[in-house]
Motif scaffolding. Structure first.
Motif, mmCIF file in Angstrom:
data_model
loop_
_atom_site.group_PDB
_atom_site.id
_atom_site.type_symbol
_atom_site.label_atom_id
_atom_site.label_comp_id
_atom_site.label_asym_id
_atom_site.label_seq_id
_atom_site.Cartn_x
_atom_site.Cartn_y
_atom_site.Cartn_z
ATOM 1 N N THR A 74 0.849 -1.184 0.000
ATOM 2 C CA THR A 74 0.000 0.000 0.000
ATOM 3 C C THR A 74 0.889 1.239 0.000
ATOM 4 O O THR A 74 2.088 1.168 0.322
ATOM 5 N N ALA A 75 0.313 2.384 -0.325
ATOM 6 C CA ALA A 75 1.093 3.614 -0.372
ATOM 7 C C ALA A 75 1.716 3.916 0.985
ATOM 8 O O ALA A 75 2.894 4.291 1.074
ATOM 9 N N ARG A 76 0.942 3.742 2.044
ATOM 10 C CA ARG A 76 1.471 4.085 3.363
ATOM 11 C C ARG A 76 2.542 3.092 3.817
ATOM 12 O O ARG A 76 3.519 3.471 4.463
ATOM 13 N N GLU A 77 2.381 1.827 3.489
ATOM 14 C CA GLU A 77 3.430 0.844 3.775
ATOM 15 C C GLU A 77 4.713 1.192 3.022
ATOM 16 O O GLU A 77 5.814 1.101 3.574
ATOM 17 N N ALA A 78 4.561 1.575 1.755
ATOM 18 C CA ALA A 78 5.725 1.909 0.934
ATOM 19 C C ALA A 78 6.468 3.118 1.495
ATOM 20 O O ALA A 78 7.706 3.138 1.539
ATOM 21 N N HIS A 79 5.730 4.122 1.935
ATOM 22 C CA HIS A 79 6.370 5.294 2.535
ATOM 23 C C HIS A 79 7.086 4.916 3.833
ATOM 24 O O HIS A 79 8.173 5.445 4.128
ATOM 25 N N PHE A 80 6.488 4.014 4.602
ATOM 26 C CA PHE A 80 7.141 3.561 5.828
ATOM 27 C C PHE A 80 8.459 2.869 5.516
ATOM 28 O O PHE A 80 9.493 3.139 6.150
ATOM 29 N N LEU A 81 8.462 1.977 4.519
ATOM 30 C CA LEU A 81 9.684 1.271 4.153
ATOM 31 C C LEU A 81 10.727 2.218 3.560
ATOM 32 O O LEU A 81 11.931 2.021 3.756
ATOM 33 N N ALA A 82 10.274 3.250 2.874
ATOM 34 C CA ALA A 82 11.211 4.241 2.337
ATOM 35 C C ALA A 82 11.999 4.904 3.465
ATOM 36 O O ALA A 82 13.153 5.300 3.283
ATOM 37 N N GLY A 83 11.375 5.023 4.614
ATOM 38 C CA GLY A 83 12.033 5.638 5.760
ATOM 39 C C GLY A 83 13.010 4.732 6.483
ATOM 40 O O GLY A 83 13.726 5.179 7.384
ATOM 41 N N MET A 84 13.077 3.464 6.088
ATOM 42 C CA MET A 84 14.012 2.531 6.717
ATOM 43 C C MET A 84 15.459 2.835 6.356
ATOM 44 O O MET A 84 16.386 2.507 7.098
ATOM 45 N N ARG A 85 15.673 3.385 5.172
ATOM 46 C CA ARG A 85 16.993 3.883 4.718
ATOM 47 C C ARG A 85 17.955 2.807 4.251
ATOM 48 O O ARG A 85 18.699 3.024 3.300
ATOM 49 N N THR A 86 18.001 1.655 4.900
ATOM 50 C CA THR A 86 18.959 0.620 4.495
ATOM 51 C C THR A 86 18.252 -0.716 4.316
ATOM 52 O O THR A 86 17.216 -0.988 4.930
ATOM 53 N N ALA A 87 18.852 -1.589 3.483
ATOM 54 C CA ALA A 87 18.296 -2.917 3.247
ATOM 55 C C ALA A 87 18.304 -3.744 4.529
ATOM 56 O O ALA A 87 17.407 -4.554 4.767
ATOM 57 N N GLU A 88 19.312 -3.529 5.379
ATOM 58 C CA GLU A 88 19.401 -4.276 6.639
ATOM 59 C C GLU A 88 18.216 -3.950 7.550
ATOM 60 O O GLU A 88 17.657 -4.833 8.210
ATOM 61 N N ARG A 89 17.835 -2.689 7.590
ATOM 62 C CA ARG A 89 16.693 -2.305 8.425
ATOM 63 C C ARG A 89 15.385 -2.853 7.858
ATOM 64 O O ARG A 89 14.479 -3.213 8.614
ATOM 65 N N ILE A 90 15.282 -2.920 6.528
ATOM 66 C CA ILE A 90 14.111 -3.545 5.902
ATOM 67 C C ILE A 90 14.021 -5.004 6.337
ATOM 68 O O ILE A 90 12.955 -5.501 6.726
ATOM 69 N N ARG A 91 15.146 -5.702 6.283
ATOM 70 C CA ARG A 91 15.169 -7.116 6.652
ATOM 71 C C ARG A 91 14.787 -7.294 8.119
ATOM 72 O O ARG A 91 13.997 -8.174 8.465
ATOM 73 N N ASP A 92 15.338 -6.468 8.984
ATOM 74 C CA ASP A 92 15.023 -6.567 10.406
ATOM 75 C C ASP A 92 13.560 -6.249 10.680
ATOM 76 O O ASP A 92 12.949 -6.810 11.595
ATOM 77 N N CYS A 93 12.991 -5.358 9.878
ATOM 78 C CA CYS A 93 11.611 -4.923 10.085
ATOM 79 C C CYS A 93 10.623 -6.068 9.966
ATOM 80 O O CYS A 93 9.640 -6.124 10.689
ATOM 81 N N VAL A 94 10.893 -7.001 9.046
ATOM 82 C CA VAL A 94 9.946 -8.100 8.826
ATOM 83 C C VAL A 94 10.462 -9.417 9.384
ATOM 84 O O VAL A 94 9.890 -10.471 9.137
ATOM 85 N N ALA A 95 11.532 -9.379 10.176
ATOM 86 C CA ALA A 95 12.184 -10.606 10.651
ATOM 87 C C ALA A 95 11.270 -11.479 11.487
ATOM 88 O O ALA A 95 11.434 -12.696 11.529
ATOM 89 N N GLN A 96 10.276 -10.894 12.163
ATOM 90 C CA GLN A 96 9.403 -11.663 13.046
ATOM 91 C C GLN A 96 8.208 -12.268 12.312
ATOM 92 O O GLN A 96 7.381 -12.929 12.911
#
Length: 232
Positions: free
Chosen positions: A197-219
């Motif tokens: 979704t647009a809001r999910e995409a904006h949230f992930l854009a704020g993660m800044r790094t691929a490592e933070r993206i990976r950690d975000c969904v690790a659970q």
């Protein structure tokens, strides 16, 4: 779980989250009181905003251990206004507890739907849209099982949440920035990055790094094991 947006329109909003929560019947309705939910729906629905469809499909879910009666009452009033049939044979089959949850928890715990889908044009509805995952996943389930979802509606919406379909440029920028890590992570959630979704995409854009993206969904892997059938 989800399908590409293909120009899906913005969510039609009837009131505001503030107005919804200010009503005396709100908490009773949120906890399963059908009469309270009906009072809310009749007070806030603006039927003239909705075009004709064959079916209205509400989100049917249990949240924090209680049945939320508002979406069904909302759907019933909408269906009566526009001369459509209320469809109650699809429900959420896992427990996510999105109420008052933050973006990461919502992203990690995706709603899953099951049941029998109608054959015809459908309007999907929920009481509130926040990050859009529930409506996105309900839409995906219905379309993948033969329904034609033409619109979505909610009583209230969080800031920036009415636009479910993100701009193509936003997704392209995410894909360029995070590469295959983005696709690996969204596949873990059950869909490709083009279905965010647009809001999910904006949230992930704020993660800044691929490592933070990976950690975000690790659970996410653990949350898949909590799926259970809900009888309402």
């Amino acid at each position: 779980m989800r399908v590409p947006w293909n120009g899906f329109p913005d969510v039609i909003v009837h009131s505001s989250v503030c107005k919804l929560k200010s009503l005396p019947a709100y908490y009773a309705a949120k906890w399963g009181h059908h009469r309270a939910a009906s009072l809310i729906a009749h007070a806030l629905v603006q039927g003239e905003k909705i075009a004709a469809v064959d079916f209205v499909v509400p989100v049917i879910q249990v949240d924090e251990g209680r049945y939320n009666a508002i979406p069904v009452a909302f759907g019933a009033v909408l269906a009566k206004h526009i001369g459509a049939k209320l469809w109650l044979d699809v429900c959420q089959i896992n427990k996510v507890d999105h109420t008052d949850a933050g973006a990461q928890v919502r992203l990690q715990n995706q709603p899953v739907f099951g049941g029998a889908s109608p054959k015809g044009k459908c309007l999907i509805c929920d009481d509130v849209v926040t990050y859009g995952a529930t409506l996105a996943n309900l839409r995906g389930f219905l379309i993948s099982t033969g329904a034609d979802v033409v619109a979505a509606t909610a009583i209230g919406a969080a800031y920036g949440s009415t636009k479910l379909a993100p701009e193509l440029s936003l997704i392209v920028n995410l894909q360029k920035r995070y590469g295959q890590e983005l696709e690996k992570c969204t596949k873990t959630l059950g869909f490709g990055s083009e279905c965010l979704t647009a809001r999910e995409a904006h949230f992930l854009a704020g993660m800044r790094t691929a490592e933070r993206i990976r950690d975000c969904v690790a659970q996410r892997a653990g949350s898949r094991n909590r799926a259970r059938c809900i009888g309402v």
